[in-house]
Design a protein around this motif. Structure first.
Motif: not given
Length: 512
Positions: A165-170
């Motif tokens: 989530v932090a990496a903006d994958y999802v």
């Protein structure tokens, strides 16, 4: 505003389509996670997801989309998923493919979510750093932005779910929280991590670590998205989970939105437990704690000191109770019906029900479990032994009751020190963790590693809801720092409201 709702607006307006959304998510992950962050153990591909993508796009085309229609979601790898490997980050289950969905997975799918993969974690959810798993360590996405540029832990045990989530994958992911396994990685990775009241979300299909403590929960970028996910997952499931309770909310999201419309910070009383001022607490986190208190008071909110006197006993009590339950729960993993079987087992089985079978169990479990899991099984077995159960396990249960009573007293207004009016507290604010994310190769000894959970464990022992919210970046290392909010049991909607207020009031722009 909800990021999920924003994406759904784009899908409804045909500015993007479901296929492109899912493909973009998978491309980001394949570009970064597998090589660098190691967020996922199992990742689906476009071919496997094709049917679900087509179905979701059809629903958008005919106006029948559901609440999570076409939204990519990641699931911690201790939730069973039909036809998708569920490993618990363990060699013991590295090839296990369940034939059924956990209740959490089913509820997400029923609302149109597309589960794109299973996230990395500490083996069998036993850890505070996501470094003990069979598939390697999860790397915190903030490592590259840190001043030292060294690989940092993502927290544990739900490190993969927080990191993706932090990496903006999802946009959102699912974790589990036994002693802080959602909130601590949320603090390290700079996302919202919400652990609801015990029993509100079904544990069916969540592979057990400590059954009386394990709590499903969510990761998201903001409180609005956390509320939406909780509204979907908080359902009674008595057919599958005897600890599942009747939901106190007609709709937790609707109740949360009503709080936002009709209440303000002036309607809340915040409690500050002096018992959380532990010697291990980093000065930056202490300063942040003080700043948030000042911000609340400046905005018209009331802040009072409270006492949770048995907090200091929570950590040792937890590790006796949790490992005792783990000793029992993990007994089923013997390599006979399923799970890892040692190469030497075939010959030993031929020896019959004597020493050969015992040796086979020993070899299967010795090879199948990692060091941390074996350590906790041994500790739990000791605590439950005839000579120790009264001295350790039974006393830990008594302390658990006292910890629960402490919280009840604070929320009733009977445990506020130096205050004759005995003010009823709505929300408690504490640090989430004594420190920010540390380096993966720190090689902390077990005691110092366990201390990472010292702030989060008490709310698991009491079964009350709690959330970690990201607020600022460390000046020392440019990595996230967060605080924890705790409310009365089954006051999850109020906790969501308070968390949103504090984020809007005190969070740096990076987290708004």
């Amino acid at each position: 505003m909800s990021k999920i709702q924003n994406v759904k607006k784009l899908l409804r307006s045909k500015e993007i389509n479901v296929r492109d959304l899912v493909q973009e998510s998978l491309l980001k992950i394949n570009k970064g996670s597998h090589n660098r962050l190691n967020c996922f153990i199992t990742l689906e591909d476009m071919h496997t997801l094709d049917s679900a993508i087509k179905h979701s796009q059809d629903r958008y085309n005919n106006g029948t989309e559901r609440r999570l229609e076409g939204i990519p979601i990641a699931l911690k790898d201790n939730y069973t998923t039909k036809g998708i490997k569920t490993t618990c980050a363990s060699k013991m289950l590295k090839d296990y493919v369940p034939t059924f969905d956990s209740t959490v997975a089913k509820l997400l799918k029923d609302e149109g979510a597309i589960i794109i993969g299973k996230t990395n974690m500490d083996e069998f959810a036993m850890g505070s750093s996501s470094t003990s798993g069979y598939f390697g360590s999860v790397v915190n996405p903030w490592s590259e932005k840190s001043k030292e540029k060294k690989e940092l832990v993502a927290g544990g045990s739900s490190g993969g779910s927080a990191a993706c989530v932090a990496a903006d994958y999802v946009l959102a992911s699912i974790g589990s929280d036994t002693g802080g396994s959602i909130r601590q990685p949320a603090a390290y990775c700079g996302v919202v991590g919400f652990k609801p009241s015990y029993g509100t979300i079904s544990r069916y299909g969540l592979i057990s670590y400590a059954s009386s403590l394990d709590t499903p929960g969510v990761f998201s970028k903001n409180v609005d998205d956390a509320s939406l996910l909780l509204d979907i997952l908080i359902k009674q499931d008595m057919d599958h989970d005897a600890t599942s309770i009747s939901s106190p909310f007609k709709s937790i999201d609707e109740s949360y939105q009503n709080y936002k419309k009709n209440k303000s910070i002036k309607d809340l009383v915040f409690g500050i437990p002096m018992d959380y001022l532990v010697k291990e607490l980093d000065q930056e986190i202490l300063d942040l704690w003080k700043k948030v208190v000042d911000d609340i008071e400046a905005a018209g909110g009331k802040v009072v000191p409270v006492s949770l006197p048995h907090t200091k006993y929570a950590l040792p009590s937890y590790y006796l109770l949790a490992t005792s339950e783990a000793s029992s729960n993990l007994a089923r993993f013997d390599g006979i019906r399923f799970g890892h079987r040692a190469s030497s087992s075939t010959n030993q089985a031929d020896e019959g029900w004597g020493q050969g079978l015992k040796q086979m169990y020993k070899d299967n479990r010795t090879e199948g479990f990692g060091e941390e899991v074996k350590k906790r099984i041994l500790l739990g077995t000791m605590a439950l032994s005839r000579g120790s159960i009264d001295n350790y396990y039974s006393k830990a249960q008594k302390i658990r009751r006292l910890i629960s009573q402490d919280f009840k007293s604070v929320f009733k207004g009977t445990n506020t020190p130096q205050d004759p009016t005995q003010i009823k507290v709505d929300v408690i604010i504490t640090p989430t963790s004594p420190t920010g994310a540390f380096e993966i190769d720190s090689h902390l000894d077990p005691i110092n590693m366990y201390i990472n959970d010292i702030m989060t464990i008490p709310s698991n022992m009491a079964g009350v809801p709690s959330v970690s919210i990201p607020l600022k970046l460390s000046k020392k290392n440019n990595t996230p720092l967060g605080l924890q909010l705790i409310s009365k049991r089954l006051n999850d909607d109020l906790l969501l409201f308070a968390s949103d207020l504090v984020m809007n009031l005190s969070a740096d722009k990076e987290f708004k």
